[in-house]
Write a protein that holds these residues in place. Structure first.
Motif, mmCIF file in Angstrom:
data_model
loop_
_atom_site.group_PDB
_atom_site.id
_atom_site.type_symbol
_atom_site.label_atom_id
_atom_site.label_comp_id
_atom_site.label_asym_id
_atom_site.label_seq_id
_atom_site.Cartn_x
_atom_site.Cartn_y
_atom_site.Cartn_z
ATOM 1 N N ASP A 95 0.803 -1.230 0.000
ATOM 2 C CA ASP A 95 0.000 0.000 0.000
ATOM 3 C C ASP A 95 0.833 1.275 0.000
ATOM 4 N N VAL A 96 2.153 1.157 0.090
ATOM 5 C CA VAL A 96 2.973 2.356 0.230
ATOM 6 C C VAL A 96 2.906 3.228 -1.015
ATOM 7 N N SER A 97 2.852 2.606 -2.199
ATOM 8 C CA SER A 97 2.778 3.400 -3.433
ATOM 9 C C SER A 97 1.482 4.190 -3.485
ATOM 10 N N ALA A 98 0.388 3.563 -3.069
ATOM 11 C CA ALA A 98 -0.916 4.241 -3.081
ATOM 12 C C ALA A 98 -0.921 5.429 -2.126
ATOM 13 N N HIS A 99 -0.281 5.267 -0.951
ATOM 14 C CA HIS A 99 -0.245 6.383 0.004
ATOM 15 C C HIS A 99 0.517 7.563 -0.580
ATOM 16 N N TYR A 100 1.694 7.318 -1.150
ATOM 17 C CA TYR A 100 2.478 8.439 -1.672
ATOM 18 C C TYR A 100 1.850 9.047 -2.916
ATOM 19 N N GLU A 101 1.128 8.242 -3.668
ATOM 20 C CA GLU A 101 0.393 8.795 -4.808
ATOM 21 C C GLU A 101 -0.709 9.734 -4.314
ATOM 22 N N SER A 102 -1.323 9.389 -3.163
ATOM 23 C CA SER A 102 -2.411 10.218 -2.621
ATOM 24 C C SER A 102 -1.910 11.553 -2.081
ATOM 25 N N VAL A 103 -0.610 11.643 -1.772
ATOM 26 C CA VAL A 103 -0.070 12.914 -1.262
ATOM 27 C C VAL A 103 0.802 13.605 -2.303
ATOM 28 N N GLY A 104 0.666 13.171 -3.575
ATOM 29 C CA GLY A 104 1.333 13.866 -4.667
ATOM 30 C C GLY A 104 2.727 13.394 -5.007
ATOM 31 N N HIS A 105 3.110 12.193 -4.584
ATOM 32 C CA HIS A 105 4.444 11.659 -4.910
ATOM 33 C C HIS A 105 4.284 10.243 -5.464
ATOM 34 N N GLU A 106 3.943 10.187 -6.726
ATOM 35 C CA GLU A 106 3.714 8.893 -7.363
ATOM 36 C C GLU A 106 5.046 8.176 -7.601
ATOM 37 N N VAL A 107 5.093 6.894 -7.241
ATOM 38 C CA VAL A 107 6.309 6.098 -7.451
ATOM 39 C C VAL A 107 6.436 5.793 -8.937
ATOM 40 N N PRO A 108 7.544 6.211 -9.574
ATOM 41 C CA PRO A 108 7.693 5.975 -11.025
ATOM 42 C C PRO A 108 7.743 4.488 -11.363
ATOM 43 N N LEU A 109 7.287 4.159 -12.563
ATOM 44 C CA LEU A 109 7.377 2.787 -13.033
ATOM 45 C C LEU A 109 8.834 2.399 -13.265
ATOM 46 N N HIS A 110 9.122 1.115 -13.142
ATOM 47 C CA HIS A 110 10.459 0.553 -13.403
ATOM 48 C C HIS A 110 11.533 1.161 -12.502
ATOM 49 N N VAL A 111 11.110 1.643 -11.352
ATOM 50 C CA VAL A 111 12.049 2.178 -10.358
ATOM 51 C C VAL A 111 11.859 1.402 -9.060
ATOM 52 N N ASN A 112 12.978 1.066 -8.410
ATOM 53 C CA ASN A 112 12.903 0.380 -7.125
ATOM 54 C C ASN A 112 12.173 1.286 -6.133
ATOM 55 N N PRO A 113 10.994 0.880 -5.660
ATOM 56 C CA PRO A 113 10.238 1.766 -4.758
ATOM 57 C C PRO A 113 11.010 2.097 -3.485
ATOM 58 N N ALA A 114 11.826 1.170 -3.000
ATOM 59 C CA ALA A 114 12.596 1.439 -1.783
ATOM 60 C C ALA A 114 13.577 2.583 -2.014
ATOM 61 N N GLU A 115 14.258 2.570 -3.161
ATOM 62 C CA GLU A 115 15.209 3.643 -3.465
ATOM 63 C C GLU A 115 14.493 4.979 -3.628
ATOM 64 N N TYR A 116 13.345 4.951 -4.277
ATOM 65 C CA TYR A 116 12.591 6.192 -4.479
ATOM 66 C C TYR A 116 12.160 6.791 -3.143
ATOM 67 N N LEU A 117 11.662 5.937 -2.242
ATOM 68 C CA LEU A 117 11.207 6.419 -0.940
ATOM 69 C C LEU A 117 12.366 6.984 -0.123
#
Length: 641
Positions: free
Chosen positions: A273-295
């Motif tokens: 659910d972490v991607s959905a939370h950050y998308e809801s606050v205006g920080h969408e996790v880019p595709l083909h990117v390690n979500p851990a590194e992005y966060l």
């Protein structure tokens, strides 16, 4: 259970593989199931320290809360210095060195006692302390014997060890040494798996890991965490791990994530659910990117060109999380668990009994014995060193006659043989330091205490130190031609043995006080240098200044060794005088035998104020010093948190 995601080339159906018998796992891991542990929760956790610059209180962890259910793995993530390790220590009920720790850590909604929590939980350090001279199987075996599983039949304990070796992919390395600075052992990833397995075999219900993938490549990291995930799912084990920059495959192995920045929570909940939370606050996790590194990039402002703007953005993210429905849901879930518990105590339903103190001492003795004959650093190097010293001493002070000109060389040899034997005990520092680090880990995990360590450490050294004393004396004593009687020889051996016991006690005390190789080495060397200066050889006790005589001289163990070795050599021996320029008899020490051109040895002792007949009292004092050092080390270990 199928593997969710694996690194390329490392697909292993670890938990469904055909050679893994379900019944074997049932036996090997049954000790993890007899519990009532359902969840671990924490709320309002705040850690305050004194700021080094302003000297004012500063929160390094602030109002953090979370909940992890049995069978789940939770990742603590955040940039360096965000408070991950501090929070992990608080959750594990370990010392943090903080000025103030607030909040509550609850099991099944209730606060367990410290002893109960230590019994149900285990902590795996970032650099896990393992004894390099043991094999992988021996490491698990001794860990099992030190824990409550020691009460089980040997056959069942072996089955559990075999099951864990199989589960963690260590079967082929079972008889391989962990590895020492001199002997190569298993790889870094395998050491991490051994560290985790050695904690699992001690019946934990909650497992804390500090940076378990640090220093490992992506394949080894995935192997460690995937094996652990399977064990957690099968046995309802709660796993909480601080982790730094995990790969996508490793990140997806976790069930929950707690994201920290500057000590404040930015997200807690399901990894999915972490991607959905950050998308809801205006920080969408880019595709083909390690979500851990992005966060991690999102919550790290250390390298931002505009620190003020980045800090403001970070505060907005934190406020957005605090105001989010997910944060409110976490708070409600914790409150519901706490209210439903009714304040009842946590009960561990297990038939296994903790081993008794004598049993723990025997196990530690056995482990130390295995280490002592495999690891040359423990005693092997010292045997070689002392043998070389004996040969050197015996050949430098070679076949000294019972004559006047040999008296000063004999006195020098007595001082050298006793003082440098104790001085070279500094070589024991690295061996004891390894034992100390192992003790710290096992003490925090509630396996045994300072008493068991000190007693076992003292007992294991006795035969080795006596053998060193005997070998050294057998070479040097007769080569130098000290008093040639059996009783004098064994008296020399006895005092040398007491000398080494005291010197090793000093090493144990200093290293327990300052568990750093360089610092303990320096302090032990300094202390021995002081003892050499005031033991009576450099300055005779009859003229030693009052301060050093009464402050240091009388509890200097080298003083009693030197004095009694001198009495042993000179009290019952006679030496010939020299000849003067006129060819007559010239005695440097005037005794009642001067008219016979002889020197009674007691005349030499009179210069130092030494007299025979005090050996019993001096042995008692030496025993007091030897025991005193061990008691001092015990007090240090008991007082240290």
């Amino acid at each position: 259970m199928a593997v969710e995601s694996t690194p390329s080339g490392s697909v292993k159906e670890t938990y469904d593989k055909g050679n893994l018998d379900v019944e074997q796992h049932a036996v090997a891991e049954a000790h993890l199931k007899n519990t009532t542990i359902r969840n671990l929760t924490w709320k309002g956790v705040t850690v305050t320290v004194k700021d080094r610059e302003t000297k004012l209180p500063k929160a390094i962890v602030e109002n953090v809360e979370g909940i992890v259910e049995a069978g789940e793995m939770c990742a603590l993530m955040g940039p360096s210095g965000c408070g991950k390790t501090t929070l992990l220590n608080v959750l594990a009920s370990r010392p943090t060195g903080a000025q103030k720790v607030e909040g509550a850590v609850l099991v099944n909604g209730s606060k367990p006692s410290r002893d109960t929590f230590r019994e149900m939980s285990r902590f795996v350090e970032q650099e896990d302390a393992l004894i390099g001279a043991l094999t992988v199987r021996e490491t698990l075996n001794f860990a099992s014997r030190l824990a409550s599983t020691s009460s089980l039949p040997k056959r069942e304990r072996i089955a559990r060890i075999d099951g864990l070796l199989d589960s963690f992919g260590l079967v082929s390395q079972a008889e391989t040494l962990i590895g020492t600075p001199i002997r190569k052992g298993i790889s870094g990833g395998q050491k991490r798996r051994v560290g985790v397995a050695s904690q699992l075999i001690t019946s934990p219900k909650i497992l804390f890991l500090d940076e378990p993938t640090s220093g490992l490549d992506s394949v080894a990291s995935w192997e460690v965490m995937s094996y652990l995930k399977g064990v957690a799912k099968r046995n309802n084990l709660i796993v909480i791990a601080s982790i730094h920059q995990p790969s996508t495959a490793v990140f997806n192995l976790f069930d929950k994530l707690l994201l920290l920045s500057a000590g404040q929570p930015h997200y807690f909940g399901s990894v999915s659910d972490v991607s959905a939370h950050y998308e809801s606050v205006g920080h969408e996790v880019p595709l083909h990117v390690n979500p851990a590194e992005y966060l991690l990039e999102l919550v790290n402002i250390d390298f931002s060109p505009n620190r003020e703007s980045a800090a403001s953005n970070l505060e907005e993210q934190q406020r957005a999380w605090a105001a989010s429905p997910r944060a409110a849901e976490v708070s409600r879930a914790i409150a519901q668990i706490e209210s439903s518990s009714g304040g009842s105590e946590v009960v561990l339903e297990t038939a296994e009994k903790k081993p008794s103190a004598p049993s723990l001492v025997v196990t530690l003795l056995h482990r130390s014995f295995v280490k002592s004959y495999r690891d040359v650093v423990a005693y092997g190097i010292r045997f070689a060193m002392y043998t070389g010293l004996a040969i050197m001493m015996g050949t430098v002070w070679l076949r000294l006659d019972a004559a006047q000109e040999s008296i000063i060389p004999l006195t020098n040899a007595i001082f050298y043989g006793s003082a440098f034997m104790s001085f070279m005990a500094v070589a024991y520092c690295p061996a004891y330091l390894e034992d100390y680090l192992q003790f710290v880990k096992e003490k925090h995990n509630g396996l045994y205490g300072a008493t068991e360590l000190i007693v076992s450490n003292f007992l294991i050294g006795i035969p080795y130190l006596f053998l060193i004393s005997l070998i050294f004396s057998a070479i040097s004593y007769w080569l130098s031609n000290f008093q040639p009687t059996a009783s004098a020889f064994f008296t020399w051996v006895f005092w040398l043995f007491l000398d080494l016991l005291a010197a090793e006690g000093l090493v144990v005390f200093m290293t327990s006080l300052f568990p750093s190789f360089v610092i303990s080495l320096a302090l032990v060397a300094f202390a021995n240098g002081l003892w050499m200066s005031v033991d009576g050889f450099m300055v005779q006790p009859t003229i030693l200044n009052v301060f050093y005589k009464y402050v240091f001289h009388f509890w200097d163990y080298q003083k009693y060794v030197f004095e009694n070795m001198m009495v042993n050599e000179f009290s019952e021996r006679v030496y010939t005088c020299g000849k003067g320029p006129d060819g007559g008899c010239q005695c440097m020490w005037q005794t009642d035998l001067a008219d016979q051109c002889l020197i009674r040895g007691q005349g030499v002792l009179d210069q130092y104020g030494y007299k025979p007949g005090y050996m019993g009292k001096d042995v008692g004092i030496m025993m007091g010093i030897i025991v005193g050092y061990r008691i001092a080390a015990w007090i240090v270990l008991k007082l240290k948190r």
